[in-house]
Each structure stands twice: as C-alpha cells, then as structure tokens.
Design a protein around this motif. Structure first.
Motif, mmCIF file in Angstrom:
data_model
loop_
_atom_site.group_PDB
_atom_site.id
_atom_site.type_symbol
_atom_site.label_atom_id
_atom_site.label_comp_id
_atom_site.label_asym_id
_atom_site.label_seq_id
_atom_site.Cartn_x
_atom_site.Cartn_y
_atom_site.Cartn_z
ATOM 1 N N ALA A 159 64.158 18.977 1.118
ATOM 2 C CA ALA A 159 65.262 19.896 1.439
ATOM 3 C C ALA A 159 66.229 20.081 0.282
ATOM 4 N N PRO B 239 55.921 20.497 9.132
ATOM 5 C CA PRO B 239 55.769 19.789 10.412
ATOM 6 C C PRO B 239 56.603 18.517 10.438
ATOM 7 N N LYS B 240 57.583 18.456 11.309
ATOM 8 C CA LYS B 240 58.539 17.350 11.317
ATOM 9 C C LYS B 240 57.897 15.959 11.465
ATOM 10 N N PRO B 241 56.853 15.784 12.296
ATOM 11 C CA PRO B 241 56.284 14.438 12.425
ATOM 12 C C PRO B 241 55.709 13.886 11.125
ATOM 13 N N ARG C 257 60.925 10.422 7.609
ATOM 14 C CA ARG C 257 60.729 9.386 8.630
ATOM 15 C C ARG C 257 60.808 7.974 8.049
ATOM 16 N N GLU D 5 59.521 25.810 6.511
ATOM 17 C CA GLU D 5 59.628 24.674 7.428
ATOM 18 C C GLU D 5 58.293 23.940 7.516
ATOM 19 N N ASP E 144 57.002 14.594 8.008
ATOM 20 C CA ASP E 144 58.009 14.655 6.939
ATOM 21 C C ASP E 144 58.272 13.243 6.412
ATOM 22 N N GLY F 152 55.252 18.230 3.939
ATOM 23 C CA GLY F 152 56.597 18.752 4.130
ATOM 24 C C GLY F 152 57.172 19.317 2.853
#
Length: 420
Positions: free
Chosen positions: A375, A411-413, A418, A409, A415, A372
């Motif tokens: 931000a 991959p959210k899973p 979590r 961006e 990041d 990831g």
C-alpha cells in the motif's frame, strides 16, 4: 471493484518460474507491456523439479493440528519424509512456532476457506492456460492413485482420506483391474504388495514440467514479451516508488513491479520493509530416462513411504521429502539414497541410479501464498510463497494478479500484512 483511472501499463515481473511466467502471459493477454527478469536457472527450481501433480485435493492448509500431531511419526530419522537438520535450527524453530500459531482452530479455519476458494478455480484456470498456449496435451486430467502396502495402513489411510475435505476432487477405491495394474508396477520378486489403493478423480498432472516451462517462455516471447536474463539483486524504495537493481548492473522501474522470485522474494520484500517469515522447504527427486513405466499412467503416491512417482515425457521421477533448513545449505545425500532404497524395495521399473535433483519450495508458516500489493509503494506487487501448490495455483495466480493490477486490490487472505 472499481478499476484505477490510470491502471499500470508497463509491467516488470521479477522471476520466471511457473508462477511468474503465468502471470506475465496473462498480463500480455490483457494488453500490457511486460518485461520478465529471470536468471535462466529453471533446472534447479521447484517449477521444474516438482512431481507434476495438479493437487486440487489439498484444500486443507498443511499448517494444521493434524500435521503437528503427526510430525514426530514423519521424521526422517524414523523413516519418514520430514527433515529438521540441526544446522538449520535457527531457521526452522521460529518458523515452527509460527506454524503452531497458524494451526490453531480459528486461523486454520479461515485459511482453509481462502485456500479452498482459490483451489476450486485452479483446474479451470489451467484448462484456459493450456488452450491459450495451444498445447492442451500438457494437461493430463486422469487423476492420481494413492497406494498402501499393508492391510493396517490401507485401513488407516482410507479412514483418513474419508475424513478429509478434498474440495472439488473426489476419490473411490480402485477396481480389480486398476489394482492389478498397480501391482504389476512392483517386481514379482519384491516382498511388497499392494493391499489397498484409491483413485482420485478431478486431479491432473503436467505431461512434462520441462516442456511446460519452455512452452510458457516461448509463447511469452512470441507474443511480444521482453525477457531479460538477469536476477533481481536489490529492491530500492525512493519516495513512494520502487526500483530494482538487476545482476547485469542495470536499475529498472515500471508502472508495476511484481515480485515473483520464489525464495529470492524474501530478501527483496524485506528490503521494502515488509515482514516475510518464509523458509527454505526443500524437496528431492531422482529421475531415470531408462524405465518401463506404463505410458499415460497417472502419478502414484506410495503413502507409506511419502513418495510420489510420476511418468513424464522426459523420464520417470520419484520425489519426496520436506526438509526445513537455511537457504544455500548443502544437499543431504541420504535423501537420494532413501529414494533409491524405496524404488529398489518396490522393484519399480526404474533404470539405473537416476539423476539427482534438489530444489526449494518457498513456504510461509500458514501454508498460504503471498499475493498482494504494498500500500505504501505505488508500483510494488507480489505473488510468491506457494509452497507445495506452486504448480497447482500458477495459472489461477496469473489471473488473480491481472485482476489486482486492474483494480488495485489484492486478495486480503493472502496479503503479507497478516504477518505484521
């Protein structure tokens, strides 16, 4: 996704293992200016010492209730591969509590979905990578074997695999000819017999992990990449940007800094204010250059012993153990002794005592990688924590990171958020 108007062009990659090299090469291919920092310690890295297995069958995260239930049977003191040294309790106890939470049905299900999706792309990515390297012989797509030594373990093992999701890989019971070949690996004077075996199809092995790393690095330099032989010692955040202090004393920054330094990634990312509950999960192997392993025979997993044996160009390797402890803890010689005991009891064609190796798998408690961007820091990205799947996911991780650099961006899973 819409790409950034000013996508990063100058990239600094921290870590030259199999993941770091793959993503560095992919970024070069996309026209980026790439500098890679690595301390040249590849022979002790998990990128070198792994079993060479492209494990696309492992789509179920190891953080599962099945793993938790079977843990006591797999303990080293009971003859298994799981080691929880008392001196490491400060590391593995909190990690285990996080693993228990990740193994609950809901997080396990979502983790499996994410892992399945990326593993399904792993083999095509490796096919593209070895073609790009002009070294297609590095990838042997011949599957692998799983062997059992008693009728009871054969029946139980077969039932277990039939109940397991293996993604795009499949398996079948071995033919009589294959069973004879597997039986011939065991010395005729051994009391051990092959009572059952399966052959996976769709999996693969790397012909030689040492040659793979050398080839990746050679192509990186040939294609204009810059290699700095230094490790990243410190990550500093000033305003909304990151800079890195290298072991050669230089501070470096870039449009994008990608942390891919294995276990060293934990300290670097925590300096940036992120929570990284990663543990040093160590494996052991012995390797002999003097052997009579059949040329081209795929890896063989002796499941009753939690040991995988792989024939490489550079020698025959027997690997095992999942040892959770603090980073930097002295090796446990009993692990190498156990491997030699297994090899001796089986009577495998393994000459001498074998060269000893120990290395660390960077492992997060949900057994998913960390991929990831941060931000709050405009130029900070990461790709590490691939545990047992570092080799398997290295090529596809390179492609994912290249897409992340283009789009901004990740991959959210995967990041790190979590864990916050």
């Amino acid at each position: 996704m819409m790409a950034f108007m000013t996508a990063p062009q100058n990239i600094l990659v921290l870590g030259g293992g199999v993941v770091g090299l793959n993503l560095a090469l992919q970024l070069l291919k996309e026209g980026k200016s790439v500098t890679l920092c690595d301390d040249g310690n590849a022979p002790v890295s998990a990128s070198y010492g792994n079993a060479g297995h492209i494990a696309i069958e492992q789509v179920e995260p190891l953080a599962s209730l099945a793993t938790v239930r079977s843990a006591w049977r797999r303990l080293f003191i009971r003859g298994g591969a799981l080691s929880l040294p008392p001196q490491g309790i400060g590391a593995w106890l909190p990690f285990s509590l996080r693993l228990l939470a990740a193994a609950a049905p809901r997080p396990f299900k979502s983790g499996k979905v994410a892992l399945s999706e990326v593993i399904a792309k792993a083999m095509p990515a490796w096919q593209r990578r070895v073609a790009d390297l002009e070294a297609t012989d590095l990838l042997r797509e011949d599957g692998h074997f799983v062997v059992w030594e008693t009728p009871e373990s054969a029946a139980k093992g077969l039932r277990s695999w039939r109940a397991t999701d293996t993604g795009t890989a499949s398996f079948r019971e071995v033919t009589e000819a294959e069973k004879l070949q597997l039986s011939s690996l065991i010395h005729r004077n051994s009391t051990v017999k092959v009572h059952g075996a399966i052959r996976f199809e769709g999996t693969a092995q790397i012909a030689d992990t040492k040659r793979l790393l050398e080839t990746l690095q050679q192509r990186f330099i040939e294609r204009g990449g810059k290699l700095i032989k230094a490790r990243a010692d410190k990550l500093s955040i000033t305003g909304d940007g990151a800079a890195v202090l290298l072991s050669d004393g230089d501070w470096r920054t870039a449009d994008a800094i990608i942390v891919s330094a294995g276990m060293g990634s934990k300290d670097l990312m925590e300096q940036a204010g992120l929570k990284v509950p990663m543990i040093s999960e160590r494996g052991y192997h012995i390797q002999s250059h003097d052997h009579q392993w059949p040329q081209g025979l795929p890896p063989v997993v002796f499941e009753d012993r939690s040991m995988i044996v792989t024939g490489f160009e550079s020698g025959l390797r027997a690997a095992s153990f999942v040892e959770f402890t603090r980073a930097g803890t002295a090796p446990d010689p009993r692990k190498w002794a156990r491997l030699r005991k297994h090899v001796g009891e089986l009577g495998l064609p393994f000459g001498g005592q074998g060269q000893e190796w120990i290395g660390t798998r960077p492992t997060l408690p949900d057994y998913l990688p960390a991929i990831g961007r941060v931000a709050s820091v405009k130029n900070l990205y990461y790709a590490f924590g691939h545990q047992h799947l570092g080799l398997t996911l290295a090529a596809i991780t390179g492609e994912i990171v290249a897409d992340m650099i283009r789009s901004g961006e990740g991959p959210k899973p995967f990041d790190l958020a979590r864990f916050n």
